[in-house]
Structures are given as C-alpha cells and as structure tokens.
Design a protein around this motif. Structure first.
Motif, PDB file in Angstrom:
ATOM      1  N   GLN A  82     -66.914 -20.706  12.203  1.00  0.00           N
ATOM      2  CA  GLN A  82     -65.322 -20.833  11.530  1.00  0.00           C
ATOM      3  C   GLN A  82     -65.437 -19.618  11.248  1.00  0.00           C
ATOM      4  O   GLN A  82     -66.139 -18.628  11.178  1.00  0.00           O
ATOM      5  CB  GLN A  82     -65.039 -21.348  10.883  1.00  0.00           C
ATOM      6  N   GLY A  83     -63.389 -19.343  10.891  1.00  0.00           N
ATOM      7  CA  GLY A  83     -63.500 -17.564  10.359  1.00  0.00           C
ATOM      8  C   GLY A  83     -63.243 -17.789   8.825  1.00  0.00           C
ATOM      9  O   GLY A  83     -64.018 -18.883   8.362  1.00  0.00           O
ATOM     10  N   LEU A  84     -63.154 -16.480   8.340  1.00  0.00           N
ATOM     11  CA  LEU A  84     -62.873 -16.947   6.679  1.00  0.00           C
ATOM     12  C   LEU A  84     -61.657 -17.815   5.938  1.00  0.00           C
ATOM     13  O   LEU A  84     -60.798 -17.177   6.670  1.00  0.00           O
ATOM     14  CB  LEU A  84     -62.797 -15.740   5.924  1.00  0.00           C
ATOM     15  N   TYR A 142     -61.418  -6.976  11.975  1.00  0.00           N
ATOM     16  CA  TYR A 142     -63.280  -6.441  10.941  1.00  0.00           C
ATOM     17  C   TYR A 142     -64.494  -7.083  12.095  1.00  0.00           C
ATOM     18  O   TYR A 142     -64.209  -7.514  12.679  1.00  0.00           O
ATOM     19  CB  TYR A 142     -63.597  -8.138   9.938  1.00  0.00           C
ATOM     20  N   GLN A 188     -68.473  -8.792  11.569  1.00  0.00           N
ATOM     21  CA  GLN A 188     -69.779  -9.184  11.194  1.00  0.00           C
ATOM     22  C   GLN A 188     -70.609  -8.972  11.393  1.00  0.00           C
ATOM     23  O   GLN A 188     -70.470  -9.910  13.117  1.00  0.00           O
ATOM     24  CB  GLN A 188     -69.198 -10.112  10.986  1.00  0.00           C
ATOM     25  N   LEU A 243     -63.987 -10.132  13.685  1.00  0.00           N
ATOM     26  CA  LEU A 243     -62.259 -11.358  13.563  1.00  0.00           C
ATOM     27  C   LEU A 243     -61.631 -10.933  13.209  1.00  0.00           C
ATOM     28  O   LEU A 243     -61.444  -9.455  13.016  1.00  0.00           O
ATOM     29  CB  LEU A 243     -63.465 -11.472  11.852  1.00  0.00           C
ATOM     30  N   PHE A 259     -57.705 -15.633   8.536  1.00  0.00           N
ATOM     31  CA  PHE A 259     -58.716 -14.781   9.564  1.00  0.00           C
ATOM     32  C   PHE A 259     -58.363 -16.061  10.570  1.00  0.00           C
ATOM     33  O   PHE A 259     -58.579 -16.957  10.503  1.00  0.00           O
ATOM     34  CB  PHE A 259     -59.748 -15.303   8.868  1.00  0.00           C
ATOM     35  N   GLY A 260     -58.568 -15.397  12.242  1.00  0.00           N
ATOM     36  CA  GLY A 260     -59.265 -16.346  12.866  1.00  0.00           C
ATOM     37  C   GLY A 260     -60.524 -16.904  13.216  1.00  0.00           C
ATOM     38  O   GLY A 260     -61.595 -16.244  12.516  1.00  0.00           O
ATOM     39  N   PRO A 261     -61.098 -17.527  13.982  1.00  0.00           N
ATOM     40  CA  PRO A 261     -62.379 -17.779  14.073  1.00  0.00           C
ATOM     41  C   PRO A 261     -63.579 -16.769  14.606  1.00  0.00           C
ATOM     42  O   PRO A 261     -65.024 -17.625  14.802  1.00  0.00           O
ATOM     43  CB  PRO A 261     -62.595 -18.699  14.883  1.00  0.00           C
TER      44      PRO A 261
END
Lengths: 114, 115
Positions: free
Chosen positions: A42-44, B35, B37, B91, B106-108
């Motif tokens: 999942q996202g943050l 962003y 990750q 992200l 934030f999106g997934p």
C-alpha cells in the motif's frame, strides 16, 4: 539540507506491549515533522504531524509522538500495540520556509507478535 | 472520496525501453509530488508541481527522467532508456494547496522492474 535518522530498522514487540520508534533529524532551519505508516503493498498513510504548538501530538490508531527541539527528536509511541500495527513506519521532515518536499528516514519495520 | 490513483500498478520492462507512469491526484488538489522508493536509496523526492508555477525538478536523478502535468491534474512520469537501477516503486502524492503545513496524500505506487 535536512536529514532524518531512524536507527532501528526492525522492532519486534509482543501484542499489547508498548512500543517506541525513534526518529532524530538534522536541519539548519525550522522543520515540520511527520510520521507515515506503510502497510504491505500500500501507499503511505499519515499517522500524525507536528507543525507548531504543543509538543505532544496525537494521531490515528492510538499513536502519539513528542517533538523535542533540544534533542532534535520526534519519537513515535503507542502504549499497547495490536497485530494490525505490523507495518513499516517512516519519519519525515519538511522545512517551514518553503519547498514542499518531504525528506524521509529509512523506515522502521514494526513486527507485532502474539 | 477517491484518493490518489496510479497506473499501472506493476510494470516490467526491458533495459533501454521507455516507460510512462501515470498519477491521478485527489480532485481539487493543486500540488502534486513524485517520490521513488528503492532498496538502496529509501524514499526520495523526485519532482513537485504546484499550480501553474515551474516545477521543482531538483530530485530527478538524471536527464532520462521527466514529468509533466497536464491541465493541472493528471501527471505522467517518463523514464527514457530505462536502466536496472531504475527498478523501484514510484509513488505519487498530492496536497490541497502545496503549503508546507499541508498533508501529502500518497497513492499505492507503481512497481517498476527493469530486466
């Protein structure tokens, strides 16, 4: 430039025990402070943020954090964890004077065990 | 209401190919962020759009990376001539007005794998 240090990459804890996730930051200017949680795939999601005022900030899911300017810390705490709190937690900072990018720490994996 | 959405959720490509990643921000949000990750670099800022202002591109790692935001809404991140070190989760986030106090949502993410 600012930086964030999360010294603990992993924190194992038993269910219903208290937990503290440590965050220290470095910055030559004032900052806003954030804690985000990331569940698997999942996202943050924002847990809480410190902008100004009271140094004790309460967030979602029973989490709280305390801003300590002298120690440049923003540790995250929860008095009693649940299995569902298992996730990765990120501390982040943003300067107050403009520029909106978040600078993140490397994250702490919280693993709650029965 | 609907959150930030990203597509595709997963992308596998061969080294040297170009890829496009899409982000749909929350409706009404004027600020949009990208962003990355990755295991080696953690979470790092790439680029930031605010309204009609020139974007802050200070986080883009090389000139192979570019992004645009059309009509103040949808954004596309393009990576040209992909390299294996580009493999990461990308992200996207949006915030209401781009103020420092605003929360970024934030999106997934899009997981990019470069073979």
């Amino acid at each position: 430039a600012q930086s964030v240090t999360q010294l603990d990459s992993q924190v194992p804890v038993f269910e219903e025990a208290p937990v503290e996730l440590r965050c220290n930051y470095s910055s030559s200017v004032s900052v806003y402070l954030f804690w985000y949680v990331q569940y698997p795939n999942q996202g943050l999601q924002l847990l809480l943020k410190y902008l100004s005022g009271s140094t004790l900030v309460k967030g979602i899911n029973g989490f709280e954090a305390e801003f300590n300017k002298s120690q440049t810390s923003f540790h995250l705490r929860k008095p009693s964890v649940h299995i569902s709190d298992t996730a990765e937690y990120f501390c982040a900072v943003k300067t107050t004077g403009g520029g909106n990018k978040l600078t993140f720490g490397t994250g702490t994996q919280l693993k709650v065990e029965l | 209401g609907a959150g930030v959405s990203q597509s595709p959720s997963n992308k596998v490509t061969e080294k040297g190919k170009d890829v496009e990643l899409r982000c749909d921000p929350i409706s009404g949000h004027t600020a949009l962020y990208w962003y990355r990750q990755s295991l080696g670099q953690g979470l790092e800022f790439l680029i930031y759009f605010q309204g009609n202002s020139a974007p802050d591109k200070s986080g883009l790692p090389s000139d192979r990376f570019s992004a645009e935001r059309t009509g103040g809404s949808v954004s596309t991140l393009t990576i040209q001539r992909t390299q294996q070190e580009d493999s990461a989760v990308y992200l996207c986030a949006s915030s209401k007005e781009g103020r420092g106090t605003d929360t970024q949502y934030f999106g997934p993410g899009t997981r990019l794998t470069v073979l």
